[in-house]
Design a protein around this motif. Structure first.
Motif, PDB file in Angstrom:
ATOM      1  N   THR A 137       0.831  -1.202   0.000  1.00  0.00           N
ATOM      2  CA  THR A 137       0.000   0.000   0.000  1.00  0.00           C
ATOM      3  C   THR A 137       0.863   1.248   0.000  1.00  0.00           C
ATOM      4  OG1 THR A 137      -1.668  -1.237   1.249  1.00  0.00           O
ATOM      5  CG2 THR A 137      -1.890   1.151   1.200  1.00  0.00           C
ATOM      6  N   ILE A 138       1.937   1.243   0.758  1.00  0.00           N
ATOM      7  CA  ILE A 138       2.859   2.386   0.771  1.00  0.00           C
ATOM      8  C   ILE A 138       3.480   2.577  -0.614  1.00  0.00           C
ATOM      9  CG2 ILE A 138       5.082   3.183   1.680  1.00  0.00           C
ATOM     10  CD1 ILE A 138       4.248   1.836   4.357  1.00  0.00           C
ATOM     11  N   LEU A 139       3.911   1.496  -1.230  1.00  0.00           N
ATOM     12  CA  LEU A 139       4.514   1.595  -2.563  1.00  0.00           C
ATOM     13  C   LEU A 139       3.497   2.054  -3.606  1.00  0.00           C
ATOM     14  CD1 LEU A 139       6.767  -1.588  -2.545  1.00  0.00           C
ATOM     15  CD2 LEU A 139       7.497   0.793  -2.401  1.00  0.00           C
ATOM     16  N   ALA A 140       2.258   1.611  -3.478  1.00  0.00           N
ATOM     17  CA  ALA A 140       1.214   2.053  -4.405  1.00  0.00           C
ATOM     18  C   ALA A 140       0.949   3.545  -4.236  1.00  0.00           C
ATOM     19  CB  ALA A 140      -0.067   1.257  -4.170  1.00  0.00           C
ATOM     20  N   ASN A 141       0.982   4.037  -3.003  1.00  0.00           N
ATOM     21  CA  ASN A 141       0.782   5.460  -2.748  1.00  0.00           C
ATOM     22  C   ASN A 141       1.916   6.263  -3.390  1.00  0.00           C
ATOM     23  OD1 ASN A 141      -0.455   7.760  -1.658  1.00  0.00           O
ATOM     24  ND2 ASN A 141       0.726   7.615   0.222  1.00  0.00           N
ATOM     25  N   GLN A 142       3.148   5.804  -3.252  1.00  0.00           N
ATOM     26  CA  GLN A 142       4.279   6.500  -3.859  1.00  0.00           C
ATOM     27  C   GLN A 142       4.190   6.461  -5.383  1.00  0.00           C
ATOM     28  OE1 GLN A 142       7.598   4.455  -2.145  1.00  0.00           O
ATOM     29  NE2 GLN A 142       7.456   5.537  -0.203  1.00  0.00           N
ATOM     30  N   SER A 143       3.763   5.335  -5.925  1.00  0.00           N
ATOM     31  CA  SER A 143       3.626   5.211  -7.370  1.00  0.00           C
ATOM     32  C   SER A 143       2.550   6.149  -7.903  1.00  0.00           C
ATOM     33  CB  SER A 143       3.281   3.757  -7.714  1.00  0.00           C
ATOM     34  OG  SER A 143       3.015   3.627  -9.077  1.00  0.00           O
ATOM     35  N   LEU A 153      -3.680   8.024   6.354  1.00  0.00           N
ATOM     36  CA  LEU A 153      -4.564   6.863   6.532  1.00  0.00           C
ATOM     37  C   LEU A 153      -3.763   5.571   6.681  1.00  0.00           C
ATOM     38  CD1 LEU A 153      -7.373   7.699   3.958  1.00  0.00           C
ATOM     39  CD2 LEU A 153      -7.527   7.772   6.449  1.00  0.00           C
ATOM     40  N   ILE A 154      -2.671   5.455   5.941  1.00  0.00           N
ATOM     41  CA  ILE A 154      -1.834   4.255   6.041  1.00  0.00           C
ATOM     42  C   ILE A 154      -1.200   4.169   7.426  1.00  0.00           C
ATOM     43  CG2 ILE A 154       0.284   3.179   5.182  1.00  0.00           C
ATOM     44  CD1 ILE A 154      -0.470   4.324   2.406  1.00  0.00           C
ATOM     45  N   ILE A 155      -0.713   5.289   7.946  1.00  0.00           N
ATOM     46  CA  ILE A 155      -0.101   5.291   9.278  1.00  0.00           C
ATOM     47  C   ILE A 155      -1.130   4.923  10.339  1.00  0.00           C
ATOM     48  CG2 ILE A 155       0.907   6.808  11.033  1.00  0.00           C
ATOM     49  CD1 ILE A 155       2.394   8.205   8.726  1.00  0.00           C
ATOM     50  N   GLU A 156      -2.358   5.426  10.197  1.00  0.00           N
ATOM     51  CA  GLU A 156      -3.403   5.078  11.156  1.00  0.00           C
ATOM     52  C   GLU A 156      -3.736   3.591  11.107  1.00  0.00           C
ATOM     53  OE1 GLU A 156      -6.727   7.616  10.386  1.00  0.00           O
ATOM     54  OE2 GLU A 156      -5.667   9.413  11.066  1.00  0.00           O
ATOM     55  N   SER A 157      -3.794   3.013   9.920  1.00  0.00           N
ATOM     56  CA  SER A 157      -4.080   1.586   9.827  1.00  0.00           C
ATOM     57  C   SER A 157      -2.904   0.757  10.318  1.00  0.00           C
ATOM     58  CB  SER A 157      -4.450   1.204   8.393  1.00  0.00           C
ATOM     59  OG  SER A 157      -3.331   1.328   7.551  1.00  0.00           O
ATOM     60  N   GLU A 158      -1.679   1.277  10.164  1.00  0.00           N
ATOM     61  CA  GLU A 158      -0.500   0.564  10.653  1.00  0.00           C
ATOM     62  C   GLU A 158      -0.494   0.512  12.181  1.00  0.00           C
ATOM     63  OE1 GLU A 158       4.333   0.621   9.904  1.00  0.00           O
ATOM     64  OE2 GLU A 158       3.047   2.129   9.002  1.00  0.00           O
ATOM     65  N   LYS A 159      -1.004   1.551  12.821  1.00  0.00           N
ATOM     66  CA  LYS A 159      -1.098   1.534  14.285  1.00  0.00           C
ATOM     67  C   LYS A 159      -2.012   0.420  14.745  1.00  0.00           C
ATOM     68  CE  LYS A 159      -0.243   6.445  14.916  1.00  0.00           C
ATOM     69  NZ  LYS A 159      -0.839   7.745  15.274  1.00  0.00           N
ATOM     70  N   ASN A 160      -3.100   0.195  14.015  1.00  0.00           N
ATOM     71  CA  ASN A 160      -4.017  -0.889  14.373  1.00  0.00           C
ATOM     72  C   ASN A 160      -3.358  -2.247  14.225  1.00  0.00           C
ATOM     73  OD1 ASN A 160      -5.999   0.987  14.876  1.00  0.00           O
ATOM     74  ND2 ASN A 160      -6.866   0.843  12.823  1.00  0.00           N
ATOM     75  N   ILE A 161      -2.573  -2.416  13.189  1.00  0.00           N
ATOM     76  CA  ILE A 161      -1.848  -3.668  13.002  1.00  0.00           C
ATOM     77  C   ILE A 161      -0.822  -3.831  14.113  1.00  0.00           C
ATOM     78  CG2 ILE A 161      -0.306  -4.942  11.461  1.00  0.00           C
ATOM     79  CD1 ILE A 161      -3.114  -4.713  10.383  1.00  0.00           C
ATOM     80  N   GLY A 162      -0.162  -2.753  14.485  1.00  0.00           N
ATOM     81  CA  GLY A 162       0.831  -2.816  15.554  1.00  0.00           C
ATOM     82  C   GLY A 162       0.221  -3.235  16.874  1.00  0.00           C
ATOM     83  N   ASP A 163      -0.990  -2.747  17.189  1.00  0.00           N
ATOM     84  CA  ASP A 163      -1.658  -3.161  18.417  1.00  0.00           C
ATOM     85  C   ASP A 163      -1.976  -4.641  18.377  1.00  0.00           C
ATOM     86  OD1 ASP A 163      -1.507  -0.608  19.344  1.00  0.00           O
ATOM     87  OD2 ASP A 163      -3.566  -0.078  18.761  1.00  0.00           O
TER      88      ASP A 163
END
Length: 100
Positions: free
Chosen positions: A22-28, A84-94
């Motif tokens: 998802t991060i790479l798709a955002n950069q692309s 939005l990606i950072i917010e979803s990453e926090k959920n995965i981290g929890d």
């Protein structure tokens, strides 16, 4: 007595890889906006010599303005999606911290 099944660590790896994709798709996507913006900018620079027009200032202004607007949309889109990606990453981290 019930025994709990072991945690599937492949699921955690898949989630990390999905976030990376998802991060790479955002950069692309940002680079595609940048490329399109540059195309419009170059079109604005070369329109006079290409069509041999003497009063092409309005067409040039149109291309330069379009280029700037597309670039701004790309920047806004990139940072909004990054947030939005950072917010979803926090959920995965929890999730990871709860089960390790």
């Amino acid at each position: 007595m019930k025994t709990e099944s072991p945690i599937n660590k492949d699921l955690i790896l898949r989630e990390r890889l999905a976030l990376q994709r998802t991060i790479l798709a955002n950069q692309s996507t940002f680079l595609a906006f940048l490329r399109t913006s540059l195309y419009f900018f170059v079109a604005g620079l070369s329109i006079t010599s290409l069509l041999n027009l003497t009063n092409s200032i309005t067409i040039e202004i149109f291309f330069f303005t379009s280029s700037f607007i597309i670039f701004l949309i790309g920047i806004v889109n990139y940072f909004r999606q990054k947030k939005l990606i950072i917010e979803s990453e926090k959920n995965i981290g929890d999730f990871i911290n709860n089960y390790l």
